[in-house]
Design a protein around this motif. Sequence first.
Motif, PDB file in Angstrom:
ATOM      1  N   UNK A  97      -1.971 -62.744  83.442  1.00 40.11           N
ATOM      2  CA  UNK A  97      -0.679 -63.324  83.820  1.00 40.11           C
ATOM      3  C   UNK A  97      -0.631 -63.602  85.321  1.00 40.11           C
ATOM      4  N   UNK A  98      -1.298 -62.733  86.101  1.00 38.89           N
ATOM      5  CA  UNK A  98      -1.375 -62.962  87.543  1.00 38.89           C
ATOM      6  C   UNK A  98      -2.175 -64.220  87.851  1.00 38.89           C
ATOM      7  N   UNK A 118       1.010 -66.538  64.218  1.00 38.72           N
ATOM      8  CA  UNK A 118       1.933 -66.450  65.359  1.00 38.72           C
ATOM      9  C   UNK A 118       1.517 -67.343  66.529  1.00 38.72           C
ATOM     10  N   UNK A 119       0.508 -68.172  66.326  1.00 38.23           N
ATOM     11  CA  UNK A 119      -0.073 -68.959  67.420  1.00 38.23           C
ATOM     12  C   UNK A 119       0.966 -69.781  68.171  1.00 38.23           C
ATOM     13  N   UNK A 120       1.798 -70.554  67.426  1.00 38.03           N
ATOM     14  CA  UNK A 120       2.762 -71.460  68.075  1.00 38.03           C
ATOM     15  C   UNK A 120       3.813 -70.686  68.859  1.00 38.03           C
ATOM     16  N   UNK A 121       4.293 -69.580  68.290  1.00 37.42           N
ATOM     17  CA  UNK A 121       5.289 -68.773  68.996  1.00 37.42           C
ATOM     18  C   UNK A 121       4.680 -68.123  70.229  1.00 37.42           C
ATOM     19  N   UNK A 122       3.428 -67.703  70.117  1.00 31.00           N
ATOM     20  CA  UNK A 122       2.757 -67.061  71.253  1.00 31.00           C
ATOM     21  C   UNK A 122       2.719 -67.982  72.468  1.00 31.00           C
ATOM     22  N   UNK A 123       2.521 -69.288  72.234  1.00 32.13           N
ATOM     23  CA  UNK A 123       2.418 -70.249  73.335  1.00 32.13           C
ATOM     24  C   UNK A 123       3.712 -70.342  74.124  1.00 32.13           C
ATOM     25  N   UNK A 162       5.990 -63.478  79.685  1.00 25.31           N
ATOM     26  CA  UNK A 162       5.168 -62.275  79.854  1.00 25.31           C
ATOM     27  C   UNK A 162       5.748 -61.061  79.131  1.00 25.31           C
ATOM     28  N   UNK A 163       7.043 -60.843  79.242  1.00 25.63           N
ATOM     29  CA  UNK A 163       7.682 -59.678  78.626  1.00 25.63           C
ATOM     30  C   UNK A 163       7.501 -59.697  77.112  1.00 25.63           C
ATOM     31  N   UNK A 164       7.717 -60.880  76.499  1.00 28.65           N
ATOM     32  CA  UNK A 164       7.577 -60.996  75.046  1.00 28.65           C
ATOM     33  C   UNK A 164       6.120 -60.864  74.604  1.00 28.65           C
ATOM     34  N   UNK A 165       5.206 -61.365  75.430  1.00 29.49           N
ATOM     35  CA  UNK A 165       3.781 -61.216  75.103  1.00 29.49           C
ATOM     36  C   UNK A 165       3.375 -59.750  75.107  1.00 29.49           C
ATOM     37  N   UNK A 166       3.837 -59.017  76.111  1.00 27.49           N
ATOM     38  CA  UNK A 166       3.527 -57.585  76.187  1.00 27.49           C
ATOM     39  C   UNK A 166       4.048 -56.850  74.957  1.00 27.49           C
ATOM     40  N   UNK A 167       5.274 -57.195  74.549  1.00 26.70           N
ATOM     41  CA  UNK A 167       5.871 -56.554  73.380  1.00 26.70           C
ATOM     42  C   UNK A 167       5.082 -56.893  72.116  1.00 26.70           C
ATOM     43  N   UNK A 168       4.748 -58.172  71.950  1.00 27.37           N
ATOM     44  CA  UNK A 168       4.025 -58.609  70.750  1.00 27.37           C
ATOM     45  C   UNK A 168       2.637 -57.961  70.673  1.00 27.37           C
ATOM     46  N   UNK A 169       1.912 -57.973  71.795  1.00 26.96           N
ATOM     47  CA  UNK A 169       0.568 -57.375  71.832  1.00 26.96           C
ATOM     48  C   UNK A 169       0.647 -55.883  71.516  1.00 26.96           C
ATOM     49  N   UNK A 170       1.661 -55.218  72.044  1.00 22.49           N
ATOM     50  CA  UNK A 170       1.820 -53.777  71.791  1.00 22.49           C
ATOM     51  C   UNK A 170       2.073 -53.508  70.317  1.00 22.49           C
ATOM     52  N   UNK A 171       2.917 -54.339  69.684  1.00 20.45           N
ATOM     53  CA  UNK A 171       3.216 -54.154  68.255  1.00 20.45           C
ATOM     54  C   UNK A 171       1.952 -54.331  67.420  1.00 20.45           C
TER      55      UNK A 171
END
Length: 413
Positions: A181-182, A119-124, A128-137
């Motif tokens: 993210x901050x 998922x490296x390329x998509x992660x880049x 922030x919202x999508x990262x939070x969702x992905x990390x949670x999953x």
Amino acid sequence: MSIYYKVILFQVLIILFPMFVYHLFFYESDRERRKPHSKLSIILIFILILSMSFPVRFAEGYIYDFRIIPFIISFVYGGTIPGLVTGIILLVYRFIISGDGFYVVLVNYSITCIVLILMKKKLESFQKKNKLLFISIVFWANTFIVMLTLFSKNQSSQISFMLFFYTITWICMMMVVFVIENVNQQMVIREKLQRDEKLNVVSQLAASVAHEVRNPLTSVRGFLQLISDDNNLQEAQRSYIKIALNELDHAQSIINDYLSLAKPNTEEMISINISEEVMKTVGLMKSYSNIQNTTIKTDIQDSLYIKGNKGEIKQVLVNIIKNGIESMGTGGILVVRSFEKEGVIFIKITDSGKGMTKQQLKNLGTPFYTTKEKGTGVGLTISFQLVHAMKGKITVESQPEKGTTFTIQFPSA
């Protein structure tokens, strides 16, 4: 149970305190974080070792800690190499600690590692919202595997504590994500302030000297034109005067660029047919493309309207198309497309030229930065500024030797 809560609190401090220190004292770009010896990687490894050294020991052979936080964060914000380094340290240290469950940890974290790498390329590209969702999953999938392992070993008495512990872990992970993210947001603001400061300097310089330089240039050009009308001049002298006039025109063009940068004319924002403006500009640039032996292809949707200024739109398009043609040298195809999607007008200009590196892309649009030998670094700066003033934005995608795509977006009028 109170001893468990004290250790959990200590685990929380192990995670959050170093991350707050990172937030307060360190500013790393995304590129710097991807190095194995980056400050973020060092802090995450420190957190990993410390959290694994002081775990919650629920029962013989069953320990709980926050190791998953630095593991996932190193992949998401550091990249593949820092993530692998953190994962190897995690497994080696877990093996040294010994105890039951090492092979479960090995399989669990190996699967997670593969998912994060794929998922490296998509992660880049995630916000922030999508990262939070992905990390949670990823986190809860990992937790589910641990739960299945406990059921298979008849340790269902641990389930309630395990869920409580992993909920606290997830909350801490979300806090870490918000901290990083901050930091990212502060980096963006800092870069924007630096860019605005440069623009301000250029604007003041342009406003203070442009007219002073313009006047003597105009006088010199006038006298040269008068001299060129003299019938007694030799052919060589006429050619010298012609060269001098061309150079004066070039200097005048540079001054005009600086004046545009100092005070872009964005007062008259009217509804304009951007489709027509793109077609007119392409027609204007076709003679230049023919000289360079390049081809311009178009795919322009009819009747697209935006709020803007015709002169400025033309200036932006000419700048980008001209740069695209010049980047291809002799030969090549430049494609100009315009279309509407979900209330946004897109203008895509794609060349098959030499392309740009990531570092060049990062600096693109800053004053005085140019990839051309004789460029001033002002044309694209003006283009970015004009598009921004018309409530639009420019994004650039490029790969060395594969070409570049400029995407201009405007809200539909």
